[in-house]
Design a protein around this motif. Structure first.
Motif, PDB file in Angstrom:
ATOM      1  N   LEU A   5      19.548  20.742  27.579  1.00 40.32           N
ATOM      2  CA  LEU A   5      20.385  21.700  26.847  1.00 40.32           C
ATOM      3  C   LEU A   5      20.634  21.218  25.428  1.00 40.32           C
ATOM      4  O   LEU A   5      20.538  21.997  24.470  1.00 40.32           O
ATOM      5  N   ASP A   6      20.931  19.935  25.275  1.00 45.31           N
ATOM      6  CA  ASP A   6      21.147  19.358  23.946  1.00 45.31           C
ATOM      7  C   ASP A   6      19.919  19.563  23.068  1.00 45.31           C
ATOM      8  O   ASP A   6      20.021  20.025  21.927  1.00 45.31           O
ATOM      9  N   ALA A   7      18.757  19.191  23.594  1.00 45.02           N
ATOM     10  CA  ALA A   7      17.518  19.296  22.813  1.00 45.02           C
ATOM     11  C   ALA A   7      17.209  20.750  22.471  1.00 45.02           C
ATOM     12  O   ALA A   7      16.811  21.060  21.344  1.00 45.02           O
ATOM     13  N   ALA A   8      17.410  21.639  23.438  1.00 47.25           N
ATOM     14  CA  ALA A   8      17.091  23.053  23.228  1.00 47.25           C
ATOM     15  C   ALA A   8      17.942  23.656  22.110  1.00 47.25           C
ATOM     16  O   ALA A   8      17.423  24.283  21.184  1.00 47.25           O
ATOM     17  N   GLY A  11       2.488  22.767  12.065  1.00 48.01           N
ATOM     18  CA  GLY A  11       3.695  22.252  11.419  1.00 48.01           C
ATOM     19  C   GLY A  11       4.945  22.623  12.193  1.00 48.01           C
ATOM     20  O   GLY A  11       5.861  21.802  12.344  1.00 48.01           O
ATOM     21  N   CYS A  12       4.986  23.850  12.715  1.00 42.49           N
ATOM     22  CA  CYS A  12       6.149  24.292  13.505  1.00 42.49           C
ATOM     23  C   CYS A  12       6.286  23.467  14.782  1.00 42.49           C
ATOM     24  O   CYS A  12       7.395  23.079  15.165  1.00 42.49           O
ATOM     25  N   LYS A  13       5.166  23.190  15.425  1.00 38.89           N
ATOM     26  CA  LYS A  13       5.208  22.420  16.681  1.00 38.89           C
ATOM     27  C   LYS A  13       5.697  20.994  16.430  1.00 38.89           C
ATOM     28  O   LYS A  13       6.476  20.448  17.215  1.00 38.89           O
ATOM     29  N   VAL A  14       5.234  20.398  15.337  1.00 34.92           N
ATOM     30  CA  VAL A  14       5.702  19.057  14.990  1.00 34.92           C
ATOM     31  C   VAL A  14       7.205  19.084  14.699  1.00 34.92           C
ATOM     32  O   VAL A  14       7.960  18.221  15.162  1.00 34.92           O
ATOM     33  N   ALA A  15       7.649  20.094  13.949  1.00 36.08           N
ATOM     34  CA  ALA A  15       9.069  20.207  13.598  1.00 36.08           C
ATOM     35  C   ALA A  15       9.932  20.365  14.853  1.00 36.08           C
ATOM     36  O   ALA A  15      11.013  19.774  14.957  1.00 36.08           O
ATOM     37  N   ILE A  16       9.456  21.133  15.820  1.00 32.81           N
ATOM     38  CA  ILE A  16      10.195  21.319  17.070  1.00 32.81           C
ATOM     39  C   ILE A  16      10.385  19.986  17.781  1.00 32.81           C
ATOM     40  O   ILE A  16      11.496  19.642  18.213  1.00 32.81           O
ATOM     41  N   GLU A  17       9.321  19.213  17.899  1.00 35.96           N
ATOM     42  CA  GLU A  17       9.411  17.933  18.595  1.00 35.96           C
ATOM     43  C   GLU A  17      10.337  16.959  17.868  1.00 35.96           C
ATOM     44  O   GLU A  17      11.100  16.219  18.485  1.00 35.96           O
ATOM     45  N   LEU A  18      10.262  16.947  16.543  1.00 34.94           N
ATOM     46  CA  LEU A  18      11.119  16.049  15.769  1.00 34.94           C
ATOM     47  C   LEU A  18      12.597  16.420  15.912  1.00 34.94           C
ATOM     48  O   LEU A  18      13.453  15.551  16.125  1.00 34.94           O
ATOM     49  N   CYS A  19      12.882  17.720  15.814  1.00 33.54           N
ATOM     50  CA  CYS A  19      14.285  18.159  15.878  1.00 33.54           C
ATOM     51  C   CYS A  19      14.891  17.991  17.267  1.00 33.54           C
ATOM     52  O   CYS A  19      16.106  17.838  17.409  1.00 33.54           O
ATOM     53  N   LYS A  20      14.067  18.007  18.305  1.00 32.74           N
ATOM     54  CA  LYS A  20      14.574  17.744  19.652  1.00 32.74           C
ATOM     55  C   LYS A  20      15.162  16.348  19.747  1.00 32.74           C
ATOM     56  O   LYS A  20      16.142  16.104  20.432  1.00 32.74           O
ATOM     57  N   ARG A  21      14.537  15.416  19.019  1.00 32.31           N
ATOM     58  CA  ARG A  21      14.862  14.008  19.193  1.00 32.31           C
ATOM     59  C   ARG A  21      15.792  13.450  18.126  1.00 32.31           C
ATOM     60  O   ARG A  21      16.537  12.507  18.373  1.00 32.31           O
ATOM     61  N   ILE A  22      15.713  13.997  16.911  1.00 35.56           N
ATOM     62  CA  ILE A  22      16.406  13.361  15.777  1.00 35.56           C
ATOM     63  C   ILE A  22      17.643  14.157  15.366  1.00 35.56           C
ATOM     64  O   ILE A  22      17.520  15.353  15.129  1.00 35.56           O
TER      65      ILE A  22
END
Length: 199
Positions: free
Chosen positions: A28-31, A188-199
């Protein structure tokens, strides 16, 4: 529910479930972290496009309509983030700059390229929201915020797919190097999604 003051005090929009597993809380946090960041970026993409193409009666009007929907999405995501006590991504400022730059640069390439940008972004976001809906199926449904969250994600997914259809109807696929542009923006969008989930 999130935009109507009559519902402002209801548990569905003010409380968060306490009976979910640590794994579900992390999901939930990551989403919600990535969704809020995505809506920030989307707003700045349309802002960048409108700065360049706002003078064009038809395209400027289309971009403004889509941006107005994204403003609503962002307002709701901001409320969801507070409700569920989610830490925002530290990349918010990066999302703003990158979003504006992407919107402005593709708009400078022409109306079709701006629409191709929208098509690529909304394709990834539509798939991303679909994945979230599947993930939320495993969450306990006895807390009123969870069914509401699924409804919000479903509504926003449908809005994003409507933007995708609008872009295609307005000749996104006639953009120069459409396939390359779509691939670069989508990646670029896929990379941004993964980064924002974690950072």
């Amino acid at each position: 529910m999130y935009t109507d003051p009559l519902h402002a005090a209801e548990p569905a929009v003010t409380t968060t479930p306490l009976n979910i597993t640590p794994e579900q809380r992390a999901a939930l946090d990551a989403a919600l972290r990535v969704d809020q960041a995505g809506e920030v970026a989307a707003n700045y993409i349309y802002k960048g496009q409108l700065c360049v193409l706002g003078h064009d009666r038809q395209t400027g009007h289309l971009i403004q309509e889509m941006w107005d929907q994204e403003k609503k999405h962002l307002a709701v995501m901001d409320k969801l983030q507070l409700q569920h006590r989610i830490r925002p991504t530290v990349l918010s400022e990066v999302a703003k700059v990158a979003g504006f730059g992407l919107g402005a640069v593709t708009a400078l390439m022409g109306k079709e390229a701006a629409m191709a940008c929208t098509e690529a972004v909304e394709t990834v976001i539509g798939e991303h929201y679909d994945d979230q809906l599947k993930e939320f199926e495993s969450f306990p449904q006895d807390h009123p915020s969870i069914p509401l969250l699924r409804d919000v994600v479903r509504e926003f997914r449908d809005d994003e797919l409507e933007h995708l259809d609008t872009a295609v109807e307005h000749f996104s696929q006639r953009a120069p190097a459409h396939a390359l542009l779509s691939s670069v923006v989508g990646a670029g969008c896929k990379v941004a999604i993964e980064l924002c989930k974690r950072i």
